[in-house]
Design a protein around this motif. Structure first.
Motif, PDB file in Angstrom:
ATOM      1  N   UNK B 418      -4.089 -18.526 -15.779  1.00  0.00           N
ATOM      2  CA  UNK B 418      -5.147 -18.467 -16.784  1.00  0.00           C
ATOM      3  C   UNK B 418      -6.864 -17.773 -15.617  1.00  0.00           C
ATOM      4  N   UNK B 419      -6.818 -18.691 -14.793  1.00  0.00           N
ATOM      5  CA  UNK B 419      -7.885 -18.526 -13.706  1.00  0.00           C
ATOM      6  C   UNK B 419      -7.860 -17.729 -12.717  1.00  0.00           C
ATOM      7  N   UNK B 420      -9.040 -16.795 -12.523  1.00  0.00           N
ATOM      8  CA  UNK B 420      -8.853 -16.110 -11.563  1.00  0.00           C
ATOM      9  C   UNK B 420      -8.580 -16.624 -10.183  1.00  0.00           C
ATOM     10  N   UNK B 421      -7.834 -15.748  -8.574  1.00  0.00           N
ATOM     11  CA  UNK B 421      -7.844 -16.905  -8.112  1.00  0.00           C
ATOM     12  C   UNK B 421      -9.091 -16.209  -6.892  1.00  0.00           C
ATOM     13  N   UNK B 422      -8.251 -16.231  -5.643  1.00  0.00           N
ATOM     14  CA  UNK B 422      -9.107 -16.294  -4.489  1.00  0.00           C
ATOM     15  C   UNK B 422      -9.271 -14.986  -4.738  1.00  0.00           C
ATOM     16  N   UNK B 423     -10.388 -14.138  -3.965  1.00  0.00           N
ATOM     17  CA  UNK B 423     -10.580 -12.765  -3.524  1.00  0.00           C
ATOM     18  C   UNK B 423      -9.396 -12.039  -3.082  1.00  0.00           C
ATOM     19  N   UNK B 424      -9.071 -11.361  -2.633  1.00  0.00           N
ATOM     20  CA  UNK B 424      -8.594 -10.569  -1.969  1.00  0.00           C
ATOM     21  C   UNK B 424      -9.134  -9.115  -0.845  1.00  0.00           C
ATOM     22  N   UNK B 425      -8.405  -9.268  -0.222  1.00  0.00           N
ATOM     23  CA  UNK B 425      -9.173  -7.442   0.559  1.00  0.00           C
ATOM     24  C   UNK B 425      -7.712  -6.760   1.160  1.00  0.00           C
ATOM     25  N   UNK B 426      -7.615  -5.200   1.213  1.00  0.00           N
ATOM     26  CA  UNK B 426      -6.716  -5.077   2.371  1.00  0.00           C
ATOM     27  C   UNK B 426      -6.940  -3.384   2.073  1.00  0.00           C
ATOM     28  N   UNK B 427      -6.420  -3.202   3.331  1.00  0.00           N
ATOM     29  CA  UNK B 427      -7.119  -1.104   3.767  1.00  0.00           C
ATOM     30  C   UNK B 427      -5.617  -1.408   3.948  1.00  0.00           C
ATOM     31  N   UNK B 428      -5.529  -0.394   3.694  1.00  0.00           N
ATOM     32  CA  UNK B 428      -4.228   1.787   4.265  1.00  0.00           C
ATOM     33  C   UNK B 428      -4.742   2.416   4.610  1.00  0.00           C
ATOM     34  N   UNK B 429      -3.931   2.718   5.894  1.00  0.00           N
ATOM     35  CA  UNK B 429      -4.632   4.051   6.423  1.00  0.00           C
ATOM     36  C   UNK B 429      -4.050   4.981   6.335  1.00  0.00           C
ATOM     37  N   UNK B 430      -4.869   6.355   6.158  1.00  0.00           N
ATOM     38  CA  UNK B 430      -3.784   7.421   5.452  1.00  0.00           C
ATOM     39  C   UNK B 430      -4.568   8.269   6.954  1.00  0.00           C
ATOM     40  N   UNK B 431      -3.423   8.673   7.558  1.00  0.00           N
ATOM     41  CA  UNK B 431      -3.385   9.373   9.560  1.00  0.00           C
ATOM     42  C   UNK B 431      -2.960  10.596   9.032  1.00  0.00           C
ATOM     43  N   UNK B 432      -4.039  11.573   9.857  1.00  0.00           N
ATOM     44  CA  UNK B 432      -4.100  13.379   9.937  1.00  0.00           C
ATOM     45  C   UNK B 432      -2.292  13.037  11.379  1.00  0.00           C
ATOM     46  N   UNK B 433      -1.472  13.949  10.528  1.00  0.00           N
ATOM     47  CA  UNK B 433      -0.175  14.337  11.153  1.00  0.00           C
ATOM     48  C   UNK B 433      -0.696  15.753  11.957  1.00  0.00           C
ATOM     49  N   UNK B 434      -0.676  15.421  12.761  1.00  0.00           N
ATOM     50  CA  UNK B 434      -0.067  17.418  13.457  1.00  0.00           C
ATOM     51  C   UNK B 434       0.783  18.578  13.408  1.00  0.00           C
ATOM     52  N   UNK B 435       0.448  19.408  13.454  1.00  0.00           N
ATOM     53  CA  UNK B 435       1.333  20.917  12.981  1.00  0.00           C
ATOM     54  C   UNK B 435       1.995  20.736  14.289  1.00  0.00           C
ATOM     55  N   UNK B 436       3.550  20.917  13.652  1.00  0.00           N
ATOM     56  CA  UNK B 436       4.703  21.174  15.325  1.00  0.00           C
ATOM     57  C   UNK B 436       5.350  21.917  14.356  1.00  0.00           C
ATOM     58  N   UNK B 437       5.848  23.372  15.310  1.00  0.00           N
ATOM     59  CA  UNK B 437       6.404  24.051  14.318  1.00  0.00           C
ATOM     60  C   UNK B 437       8.008  23.979  13.897  1.00  0.00           C
TER      61      UNK B 437
END
Ligand SMILES: Cc1cc2nc3c(=O)[nH]c(=O)nc-3n(C[C@H](O)[C@H](O)[C@H](O)COP(=O)(O)OP(=O)(O)OC[C@H]3O[C@@H](n4cnc5c(N)ncnc54)[C@H](O)[C@@H]3O)c2cc1C
Ligand code: SF4
Lengths: 202, 572
Positions: B418-437
């Motif tokens: 019922x108590x808060x745990x540690x702080x977590x931090x995280x990041x996820x990328x959003x990457x550009x995709x190249x055009x390809x016919x």
């Protein structure tokens, strides 16, 4: 005729009255692993139910706030295993319950029960390692879906812990008893935690 | 709500908009406000704003499976389910039943669809960013795909126009890589995030900003006039926001268009074909089929806006064959359905933060931190890949869920949970995709769905550039977390992510200068059929790495303005 065709064939013979999920369930019944466990849809018998209830209550006992039983966690666990898990988890769960039954869990006293659970908790560490290795091996395999039905499920203790916590801390008595429930906060603000302050749940 | 449905016997309108989602909504709003009588056609069921947000105010215990996805739902929504939780009880009823709406994967494609009023604008993550100048220039500089026929300056006023209407909160950060816009007050960063931001500035000279989202932190008069109110910080936006604080077609564009009394709407109506007048070679209307009654009918208009979502818009063009367009409407270049892009995600890093134990948050922030692109930008040159990525993520305190992986049970364990745990931090990328016919979708020559519409086949995959970039996304995230002094750093790079999962699918009818290599001109008109406009993601000639919807909306408003001017000049 492959299995899917065979089942559809049966369905047609029986008047075509099967919905897609029913057909899927039938397909599952045909699966060897399921035949072994002897159950189509997951269901516990009374003894198994009692064991699950006692274990849940030992994880989250009644204190100054409600325990797992009062929060209907045992029924929730059974529902979740039936509806949200596939057969590897259902089997490993049943295996765990069976193990407790064999160990005479229900006839033991509180201290002995606690010992048994601690032992299972320790054994689960190794099982979790094996489980994680197996998961990462599955990777991007084409046969992922097939492999999923053949691999060993998440270990009993882990399932029990996860589902007890989820069932309890999302239940009405669990949330309202443990936290300050604020469904509509209305603002966003950093606050300093005071001693013995209840944290917020949404 | 909007059923001012006066579809008379002639079935004739000034404009028809196909799709009621993010871009269709914007098209209908702009066109009706400029005086046109508009028919908006939506293939999915009608969802009424607020009234039909069935799960919006439910408490956690009112969901039988408490946020988990039931197996039957995972099987019915098999493609949606690849995203993770979309098929659960909170939002699952809104997503499209993939079993009943199948598509073919020659190579795996994670196609997330929401067929109903508002489309995916009902569920989006609301992250809203402008493209920068270089985003529009990169193709030309690198000789990739085709050059954009427009530049940042062409779109800038329309960005402002869309930002104002939508209501985007954010901070003026004065960054070339992420131009500022018209912002409502920004949401706050939390203490560990401020610490992280300071460390990044000091150690890597990298700006970290608070995300910019389409939630009303401070509604303006034109927002309240549509019944939209201040955000209540519940972060349950994807269930539908009963306060109208989150922007969607339902909370914003459709009410605005309805106000003009010039909007008519059809639901459950699938547009199967654009009809071309043999004599003038212009589009004259659409053929539709009712998804329930199977009844086929036709509707007519002077101009058409195709906003069915990138893949469905391309499918519609390909399915619209006539003597002039035997290869599909506007497809002289053979580029319709090609150059599928998306943003690749599912790669990043997490860590735990020591300290800040006394800090908790009241309320739930429907937002995150944003780390703007820093690769192949300024002095940075990557040897292994072109373009870049941005990160989204932030800090949060762990709760009782941590208990599943912890030892212990009993009264003390219960108390601890019922108590808060540690702080977590995280990041996820959003990457550009190249055009390809060669990354493409097309219509299966034989297989059809239950409405007799040819099924879509996807044949696309990440290329070397994306795969190389992903490695860097994971390691650069870890590097940043390490530089900030965080502990227990783990990286991830989900192997089962395919094109589509970013839910930013785009590029299937690209804009360009040359009709031989592109489908649309600089006004989003089909080169070869000028009264048809495509302003959803299909129009994109490259993908940038920022979330796309704001750009789609700006392009839509710009094209609508042009269309009405041309119509008035009798040029269409
Ligand atoms: C979970 C999630 C998170 C997201 N997060 C973000 C974010 O943070 N930022 C961002 O910018 N974007 C985000 N997106 C993406 C965003 O939702 C889309 O970019 C946007 O909705 C695309 O707009 P659209 O008009 O092209 O398509 P949609 O909004 O999908 O609308 C298309 C509409 O057309 C209808 N339609 C399709 N075919 C036909 C037909 N033949 N006839 C008639 N009607 C048809 C559909 O039913 C639908 O209603 C997210 C999406 C999801 C699902
Ligand atoms: S967080 Fe804000 S926008 Fe999202 S559902 Fe709650 S009130 Fe609406």
């Amino acid at each position: 005729m492959n299995r899917r065709e065979a089942i559809s064939h049966v369905a047609i013979l029986m008047g075509g009255a099967f919905s897609a999920p029913t057909l899927l369930a039938m397909e599952h019944r045909d699966n060897t692993a399921f035949t072994k466990s002897g159950s189509v849809s997951f269901q516990l018998n009374d003894t198994q139910r009692q064991i699950v209830a006692e274990v849940a209550e030992m994880i989250i006992p009644k204190t100054d706030t409600a325990g797992a039983k009062e929060a209907d966690v045992p029924a929730f666990i059974e529902l979740m295993l039936k509806d949200c898990y596939r057969q590897p988890e259902q089997l490993s769960f049943l295996e765990g319950v069976q193990q407790l039954q064999t160990a005479g869990f229900l006839t033991e006293n509180e201290a002995r029960r606690s010992e048994i659970l601690h032992k299972i908790e320790n054994e689960t560490k190794e099982l979790m390692k094996a489980y994680n290795v197996q998961q990462s091996k599955m990777g991007d395999n084409e046969d992922r879906e097939l492999m999923k039905t053949q691999v060993k499920g998440l270990p009993f203790w882990r399932l029990m812990k996860e589902l007890t916590l989820l069932g309890y801390f999302t239940s009405e008595v669990g949330i309202k008893g443990s936290f300050e429930y604020v469904p509509i906060p209305g603002k966003l603000e950093e606050v300093k935690l005071k001693p013995n302050q209840k944290i917020y749940a949404y | 709500m909007n059923l001012n449905l006066v579809v008379d016997k002639t079935h004739r309108f000034d404009a028809i908009v196909v799709g009621s989602g993010m871009t269709g909504g914007m098209a209908a709003k702009e066109l009706t406000e400029k005086g046109l009588n508009v028919l908006m056609i939506e293939r999915g069921r009608e969802v009424k704003h607020i009234e039909d947000y069935d799960t919006a105010l439910k408490a956690p215990w009112e969901f039988a499976h408490r946020g988990k996805v039931p197996v039957h739902s995972a099987e019915e929504l098999w493609a949606n389910n690849r995203f993770g939780t979309l098929a659960n009880e909170e939002t699952g009823p809104f997503f499209t039943n993939d079993k009943q709406n199948p598509y073919i994967e020659k190579r795996p494609f994670d196609w997330i669809r929401a067929y109903h009023t508002g489309g995916k604008s009902m569920h989006w993550g609301r992250q809203s960013y402008r493209w920068n100048r270089q985003d529009f220039e990169a193709n030309a500089k690198e000789g990739l795909g085709v050059d954009w026929p427009i530049r940042y300056e062409d779109l800038a006023p329309w960005y402002t126009h869309a930002e104002k209407f939508v209501g985007i909160n954010g901070h003026k950060d004065n960054l070339e890589v992420l131009p500022d816009g018209f912002f409502l007050p920004a949401m706050p960063m939390y203490s560990p995030e401020r610490h992280f931001t300071e460390m990044m500035k000091k150690k890597l000279n990298r700006p970290i900003i608070i995300g910019r989202t389409a939630n009303l932190t401070k509604p303006q008069p034109w927002h309240t006039a549509l019944g939209r109110a201040t955000c209540q910080y519940r972060n349950k936006c994807a269930r539908g926001c009963p306060y109208g604080a989150v922007y969607s077609s339902l909370s914003g564009a459709i009410p605005a268009a309805t106000k003009t009394k010039r909007l008519s709407m059809l639901h459950d109506t699938i547009v199967t074909e654009v009809l071309v007048d043999e004599k003038s070679q212009k589009a004259k209307g659409v053929r539709v089929i009712n998804q329930n009654t199977m009844e086929v009918s036709e509707y007519f208009a002077s101009i058409l806006f195709l906003n069915a979502g990138s893949m469905n818009t391309a499918a519609l063009l390909l399915n619209s064959k006539s003597s002039r367009f035997q290869n599909g409407l506007g497809n002289d270049s053979d580029q319709v359905g090609r150059n599928i892009m998306d943003h690749h995600l599912g790669v990043g890093a997490n860590a735990t933060v020591e300290g800040f134990e006394d800090d908790i948050v009241f309320g739930q922030r429907p937002n995150a931190l944003y780390i703007p692109r820093f690769r192949n930008w300024g002095a940075d040159k990557q040897p292994n890949y072109l373009r870049g990525f941005g990160y989204q993520g932030g800090a949060s305190r762990s709760d009782w869920k941590r208990g599943a992986g912890m030892d212990g049970f009993g009264a003390n364990f219960k108390k601890e949970m019922t108590q808060p745990g540690t702080w977590n931090i995280g990041f996820g990328g959003f990457g550009e995709v190249l055009p390809n016919p060669n990354n493409r979708m097309y219509l299966d020559p034989e297989k059809k769905d239950k409405w007799g519409i040819p099924m879509i086949v996807f044949d696309a995959a990440f290329g070397e550039n994306e795969i190389a970039m992903r490695k860097d996304i994971a390691s650069s995230a870890a590097e940043m977390l390490e530089a900030a002094g965080f502990k227990n750093i783990t990286t991830y790079n989900r192997p089962e992510v395919h094109l589509g999962l970013g839910i930013h699918e785009m590029g299937t009818a690209r804009m360009g200068k040359d009709p031989k290599t592109s489908v649309l001109n600089k006004h989003n008109q089909l080169h070869a059929c000028k009264n048809v406009f495509v302003t959803d993601g299909a129009a994109m000639a490259s993908s940038s790495c920022v979330n796309p919807s704001l750009t789609y909306m700006a392009l839509t408003a710009r094209a609508a303005d042009f269309a009405v001017t041309e119509l008035k000049k009798k040029n269409l």
